[in-house]
Design a protein around this motif. Structure first.
Motif, mmCIF file in Angstrom:
data_model
loop_
_atom_site.group_PDB
_atom_site.id
_atom_site.type_symbol
_atom_site.label_atom_id
_atom_site.label_comp_id
_atom_site.label_asym_id
_atom_site.label_seq_id
_atom_site.Cartn_x
_atom_site.Cartn_y
_atom_site.Cartn_z
ATOM 1 N N SER A 20 0.855 -1.216 -0.007
ATOM 2 C CA SER A 20 -0.125 -0.058 -0.046
ATOM 3 C C SER A 20 1.001 1.296 -0.155
ATOM 4 C CB SER A 20 -0.756 -0.043 1.200
ATOM 5 O OG SER A 20 -0.140 0.295 2.378
ATOM 6 N N THR A 55 -9.982 1.906 -1.579
ATOM 7 C CA THR A 55 -9.782 2.101 -0.349
ATOM 8 C C THR A 55 -9.169 0.887 0.612
ATOM 9 O OG1 THR A 55 -11.934 1.759 0.042
ATOM 10 C CG2 THR A 55 -11.650 4.079 -0.289
ATOM 11 N N ARG A 56 -9.528 -0.167 -0.103
ATOM 12 C CA ARG A 56 -9.071 -1.396 0.967
ATOM 13 C C ARG A 56 -7.977 -2.117 0.283
ATOM 14 N NH1 ARG A 56 -14.679 -4.356 3.061
ATOM 15 N NH2 ARG A 56 -15.476 -2.218 4.080
ATOM 16 N N ARG A 57 -7.515 -2.176 -1.104
ATOM 17 C CA ARG A 57 -6.634 -3.034 -1.552
ATOM 18 C C ARG A 57 -6.066 -2.259 -3.220
ATOM 19 N NH1 ARG A 57 -9.251 -8.270 -4.486
ATOM 20 N NH2 ARG A 57 -7.260 -8.170 -5.526
#
Length: 306
Positions: A20, A55-57
């Motif tokens: 990320s 937003t998550r991955r």
């Protein structure tokens, strides 16, 4: 460690491998906005999207996967290259090509190289013995040891020692010419003896010495000889002198053992020969490689030159 890849590419690799932008920012000690901007600039300059982010991955695009594999490989190669260079800065490694005249090998160059090899086993020296001054660039020479004054050159030269030529003859030669070894021989008589010359002396065979006077001052005297032979190897000159062909001026460190054993006789023991400088020459414009610096220092020690 220094890096060869562009900064934006390194940040891209960190984003992929950290998982990320936030994790990459922490790993690189950067702000999240700086990492995000670097990725945008890279994608803009390439004209393609490398990562799909939610937003998550995040996931690599098809082009991104290809680009990542190539950049990862380039990074590994560049890291290996930099590590090898760093190794050269801490220890002499790899090939070291040296040239030196015959007279300096046994008592100077060979002991210096032996010590260097035992101290740095990863070094790979190649020694070229030649009394000629060979072209450093053409023959890929790292260091040349040479005797005598130097012509103008763009190469770097460092004085590493001093050579004194001793005028010598064999006992059999002196006997054949009815000269007694322990008797002072006049300079006029010396000049009448056949002389074996080194080819670098040119057309004239001369020998310069400093005559010590009672006032402790030194007067330079030059003797002129009639050569009986010309040779391009100092070892060959020694062989001819031992065969009583003539007399010759030979480097002191080359003939010292023969003088001590009586195999050769010094003709002018009460006169001091003029000295000749010994130089180490290398083609490096700035700081030479560690191996070159190490062998120069070892040669200086062997020649007992401060």
């Amino acid at each position: 460690m220094k890096h060869l890849l562009a900064n934006n590419v390194r940040i891209f690799l960190s984003i992929v491998e950290s998982g990320s932008i936030t994790a990459a920012a922490n790993h690189l000690s950067m702000g999240k906005s700086g990492v995000s901007d670097a990725l945008k600039q890279l994608e803009s300059s390439l004209g393609v999207q490398l990562l799909i982010r939610t937003t998550r991955r995040q996931s690599l695009t098809t082009v991104g996967k290809q680009f990542y594999r190539q950049c990862r490989a380039l990074n590994d190669i560049s890291t290996m290259a930099l590590e090898e260079i760093s190794g050269h800065l801490t220890e002499p490694v790899g090939a070291l090509r040296i040239t030196a005249p015959h007279a300096t090998v046994e008592d100077c160059v060979a002991p210096a190289l032996a010590k260097l090899i035992s101290q740095y086993p990863r070094i790979e020296p190649e020694l070229i013995i030649d009394d000629e001054r060979i072209d450093l660039i053409e023959h890929n020479i790292d260091l040349a040891l040479t005797v005598g004054e130097l012509p103008d050159s763009e190469f770097r030269a460092q004085r590493v020692g001093v050579l004194k030529d001793v005028l010598c003859a064999s006992p059999a030669f002196l006997k054949a010419h009815k000269l007694k070894p322990k008797t002072e021989i006049s300079l006029d008589d010396i000049q009448k003896l056949p002389y074996v010359a080194n080819h670098w002396q040119g057309a004239k065979s001369t020998y310069t010495l400093a005559t010590n006077s009672k006032k402790n001052s030194k007067n330079t005297t030059t003797l002129h000889f009639k050569r009986v032979a010309t040779v391009n190897s100092v070892n060959a000159i020694v062989a001819l002198i031992k065969q009583s062909v003539g007399i010759a001026a030979l480097p002191h460190f080359l003939v010292q053992k023969s003088l001590d054993s009586g195999e050769l006789i010094e003709l002018l023991p009460h006169h001091s020969p003029c000295s000749t400088n010994i130089y180490a020459i290398h083609p490096y414009s700035s700081t030479p490689p560690l191996g070159v610096r190490a062998i120069i220092e070892e040669i200086r020690q062997q020649l007992d030159f401060d």
